[in-house]
Write a protein that holds these residues in place. Sequence first.
Motif, PDB file in Angstrom:
ATOM      1  N   ALA A   4       0.947  -1.112  -0.022  1.00  0.00           N
ATOM      2  CA  ALA A   4       0.098  -0.145  -0.084  1.00  0.00           C
ATOM      3  C   ALA A   4       0.926   1.231   0.003  1.00  0.00           C
ATOM      4  CB  ALA A   4      -0.823   0.148   1.180  1.00  0.00           C
ATOM      5  N   PHE A   5       0.540   2.132  -0.597  1.00  0.00           N
ATOM      6  CA  PHE A   5       1.189   3.486  -0.702  1.00  0.00           C
ATOM      7  C   PHE A   5       0.615   4.255   0.295  1.00  0.00           C
ATOM      8  CE2 PHE A   5       3.804   3.942  -5.035  1.00  0.00           C
ATOM      9  CZ  PHE A   5       4.248   2.579  -4.739  1.00  0.00           C
ATOM     10  N   VAL A   6       1.278   5.036   1.142  1.00  0.00           N
ATOM     11  CA  VAL A   6       0.714   6.092   2.123  1.00  0.00           C
ATOM     12  C   VAL A   6       1.330   7.152   2.287  1.00  0.00           C
ATOM     13  CG1 VAL A   6      -0.058   3.713   3.586  1.00  0.00           C
ATOM     14  CG2 VAL A   6       2.286   5.099   4.133  1.00  0.00           C
ATOM     15  N   PHE A   7       0.534   8.309   2.587  1.00  0.00           N
ATOM     16  CA  PHE A   7       1.191   9.552   2.256  1.00  0.00           C
ATOM     17  C   PHE A   7       0.918  10.563   3.603  1.00  0.00           C
ATOM     18  CE2 PHE A   7      -0.463   7.820  -1.523  1.00  0.00           C
ATOM     19  CZ  PHE A   7       0.827   8.102  -2.333  1.00  0.00           C
ATOM     20  N   PRO A   8       2.104  11.179   4.055  1.00  0.00           N
ATOM     21  CA  PRO A   8       2.172  11.919   5.188  1.00  0.00           C
ATOM     22  C   PRO A   8       1.521  12.837   5.598  1.00  0.00           C
ATOM     23  CG  PRO A   8       4.222  12.274   3.702  1.00  0.00           C
ATOM     24  CD  PRO A   8       3.356  11.359   3.050  1.00  0.00           C
ATOM     25  N   GLY A   9       1.199  13.202   6.932  1.00  0.00           N
ATOM     26  CA  GLY A   9       0.348  14.580   7.170  1.00  0.00           C
ATOM     27  C   GLY A   9       1.299  15.563   7.938  1.00  0.00           C
ATOM     28  N   GLN A  10       0.519  16.805   8.539  1.00  0.00           N
ATOM     29  CA  GLN A  10       1.193  17.772   9.068  1.00  0.00           C
ATOM     30  C   GLN A  10       2.110  17.322  10.133  1.00  0.00           C
ATOM     31  OE1 GLN A  10      -1.524  21.015   8.900  1.00  0.00           O
ATOM     32  NE2 GLN A  10      -0.276  22.214   9.781  1.00  0.00           N
ATOM     33  N   GLY A  11       3.392  17.929   9.938  1.00  0.00           N
ATOM     34  CA  GLY A  11       4.456  17.611  11.087  1.00  0.00           C
ATOM     35  C   GLY A  11       5.558  17.204  10.148  1.00  0.00           C
ATOM     36  N   SER A  12       5.244  16.510   9.094  1.00  0.00           N
ATOM     37  CA  SER A  12       6.600  16.054   8.381  1.00  0.00           C
ATOM     38  C   SER A  12       7.331  17.208   7.485  1.00  0.00           C
ATOM     39  CB  SER A  12       5.972  14.902   7.679  1.00  0.00           C
ATOM     40  OG  SER A  12       5.701  13.883   8.261  1.00  0.00           O
ATOM     41  N   GLN A  13       6.797  18.156   7.551  1.00  0.00           N
ATOM     42  CA  GLN A  13       7.284  19.210   6.796  1.00  0.00           C
ATOM     43  C   GLN A  13       8.700  19.857   7.041  1.00  0.00           C
ATOM     44  OE1 GLN A  13       4.588  19.876   8.392  1.00  0.00           O
ATOM     45  NE2 GLN A  13       5.056  21.693   9.742  1.00  0.00           N
ATOM     46  N   ALA A  14       9.629  20.014   6.166  1.00  0.00           N
ATOM     47  CA  ALA A  14      10.865  20.708   6.457  1.00  0.00           C
ATOM     48  C   ALA A  14      11.511  21.311   5.385  1.00  0.00           C
ATOM     49  CB  ALA A  14      11.843  19.330   6.964  1.00  0.00           C
ATOM     50  N   VAL A  15      11.978  22.383   5.798  1.00  0.00           N
ATOM     51  CA  VAL A  15      12.704  23.323   4.801  1.00  0.00           C
ATOM     52  C   VAL A  15      13.717  22.593   4.010  1.00  0.00           C
ATOM     53  CG1 VAL A  15      14.154  25.456   4.219  1.00  0.00           C
ATOM     54  CG2 VAL A  15      12.250  25.532   5.832  1.00  0.00           C
ATOM     55  N   GLY A  16      13.516  22.589   2.619  1.00  0.00           N
ATOM     56  CA  GLY A  16      14.331  21.858   1.670  1.00  0.00           C
ATOM     57  C   GLY A  16      13.747  20.439   1.178  1.00  0.00           C
ATOM     58  N   MET A  17      12.665  20.271   1.812  1.00  0.00           N
ATOM     59  CA  MET A  17      11.932  18.856   1.305  1.00  0.00           C
ATOM     60  C   MET A  17      11.598  18.944  -0.304  1.00  0.00           C
ATOM     61  SD  MET A  17       8.270  19.179   3.079  1.00  0.00           S
ATOM     62  CE  MET A  17       7.020  20.635   2.369  1.00  0.00           C
ATOM     63  N   GLY A  18      11.787  17.753  -0.731  1.00  0.00           N
ATOM     64  CA  GLY A  18      11.619  17.548  -2.351  1.00  0.00           C
ATOM     65  C   GLY A  18      12.842  18.178  -2.991  1.00  0.00           C
ATOM     66  N   GLN A  19      13.853  18.738  -2.544  1.00  0.00           N
ATOM     67  CA  GLN A  19      14.673  19.573  -3.345  1.00  0.00           C
ATOM     68  C   GLN A  19      15.635  18.536  -4.243  1.00  0.00           C
ATOM     69  OE1 GLN A  19      14.089  22.806  -4.028  1.00  0.00           O
ATOM     70  NE2 GLN A  19      12.400  22.195  -2.893  1.00  0.00           N
ATOM     71  N   GLU A  20      15.998  17.401  -3.503  1.00  0.00           N
ATOM     72  CA  GLU A  20      16.660  16.597  -4.103  1.00  0.00           C
ATOM     73  C   GLU A  20      16.295  15.697  -5.352  1.00  0.00           C
ATOM     74  OE1 GLU A  20      19.436  13.755  -1.994  1.00  0.00           O
ATOM     75  OE2 GLU A  20      18.420  14.591  -0.189  1.00  0.00           O
ATOM     76  N   LEU A  21      14.772  15.534  -5.172  1.00  0.00           N
ATOM     77  CA  LEU A  21      14.098  14.884  -6.251  1.00  0.00           C
ATOM     78  C   LEU A  21      13.978  16.167  -7.254  1.00  0.00           C
ATOM     79  CD1 LEU A  21      11.173  13.379  -4.378  1.00  0.00           C
ATOM     80  CD2 LEU A  21      12.831  12.285  -5.560  1.00  0.00           C
ATOM     81  N   ALA A  22      13.726  17.350  -6.992  1.00  0.00           N
ATOM     82  CA  ALA A  22      13.559  18.328  -8.112  1.00  0.00           C
ATOM     83  C   ALA A  22      14.834  18.456  -8.737  1.00  0.00           C
ATOM     84  CB  ALA A  22      13.210  19.778  -7.342  1.00  0.00           C
ATOM     85  N   GLU A  23      15.834  18.448  -8.034  1.00  0.00           N
ATOM     86  CA  GLU A  23      17.310  18.386  -8.894  1.00  0.00           C
ATOM     87  C   GLU A  23      17.658  17.419 -10.017  1.00  0.00           C
ATOM     88  OE1 GLU A  23      19.934  19.292  -5.604  1.00  0.00           O
ATOM     89  OE2 GLU A  23      18.902  21.192  -5.220  1.00  0.00           O
ATOM     90  N   ALA A  24      17.101  16.195  -9.561  1.00  0.00           N
ATOM     91  CA  ALA A  24      17.557  14.995 -10.229  1.00  0.00           C
ATOM     92  C   ALA A  24      16.432  14.518 -11.251  1.00  0.00           C
ATOM     93  CB  ALA A  24      17.262  13.520  -9.238  1.00  0.00           C
ATOM     94  N   PHE A  25      15.265  15.152 -11.051  1.00  0.00           N
ATOM     95  CA  PHE A  25      14.107  14.424 -12.082  1.00  0.00           C
ATOM     96  C   PHE A  25      13.221  15.658 -12.433  1.00  0.00           C
ATOM     97  CE2 PHE A  25      15.034  11.178  -8.747  1.00  0.00           C
ATOM     98  CZ  PHE A  25      15.174   9.936  -9.766  1.00  0.00           C
ATOM     99  N   PRO A  26      13.124  15.888 -13.705  1.00  0.00           N
ATOM    100  CA  PRO A  26      12.279  16.959 -14.203  1.00  0.00           C
ATOM    101  C   PRO A  26      10.883  16.924 -14.022  1.00  0.00           C
ATOM    102  CG  PRO A  26      13.773  16.246 -16.005  1.00  0.00           C
ATOM    103  CD  PRO A  26      14.007  15.237 -14.878  1.00  0.00           C
TER     104      PRO A  26
END
Length: 313
Positions: A4-26
Amino acid sequence: MARAFVFPGQGSQAVGMGQELAEAFPVAREVFEEVDEALKQNLSKLMAEGPEGDLTLTENAQPALMAVSLAAMRVLESESGKSLSDMASLVAGHSLGEYSALAAAKALSICDAARLLKLRGRSMQKAVPVGEGAMAAVLGLSLEDAEAVAEEAAQGEVCAAANDNADGQVVLSGAKAAIERAVEIAKGKGAKRAVLLPVSAPFHCALMQPAAEAMEEALANATINAPSVPLVANVVAEKVVDPTRIRELLVEQVCGRVRWRESVLYMKSQDVDTLVEVGSGKVLTGLVRRISRDMTGVAVNTPADVEAFLSSL
């Protein structure tokens, strides 16, 4: 056995999140651009650079967390050449994560999910004046004992079990004075810990009724399709696929309890043995083994995580 794929809620946020993915994948960058365009806001810059205080604001944190989850989801699909339904038999999300799950399963568009979450965050924040509500984590008591604590602490005010996260991990929500009473009562009843949480509003309790009404109006006009993979909904802890029912449950979810422990056990009953947490952080992955020792959690939020997951397919 199944995933099953599960998706996080509030509290999991952090500055810089997702940046490595954005740099690696259009495709990850494209998701962030879609969300920025939908909100008419440079949310991706806020996610990348902060300040943390602004990212933590509920109306920013909610669409931002969805954006990271959907960026990771798009990367998994594009890199594997498989669709969500090829990789998972169910989806679920913790509170706002339910919108991420629905967008991943194509029941909601990413743009609609972003706009709905922006409104949801703003409405939840406005529902209760700052300082009048609170939430507290109670560790080491069963759900039944935590409910008894809430009942004793209420004294005519709102005080309820808002999140049943895992065995011995319950979050209470309500009026500030009632929650403060609950913390002391819980300690007296043998809780290992009972602590106030640094949140800006008392989520998932009756005080959120104004936000539920705002979401009912917004969701009435939103396009919701049948998800490509069934959703295990927070408030019923079982799978749903009917768009009308999903709409109703998203409204109920604002004031209703997040039945995460029961949701995970339900997924286990459906032969799921692996939960793949797609998005920022590893909160849900950490809860898996506390709920069932027979299940495994895997977090996917960096290019290395993507590579490791794809090699397991």
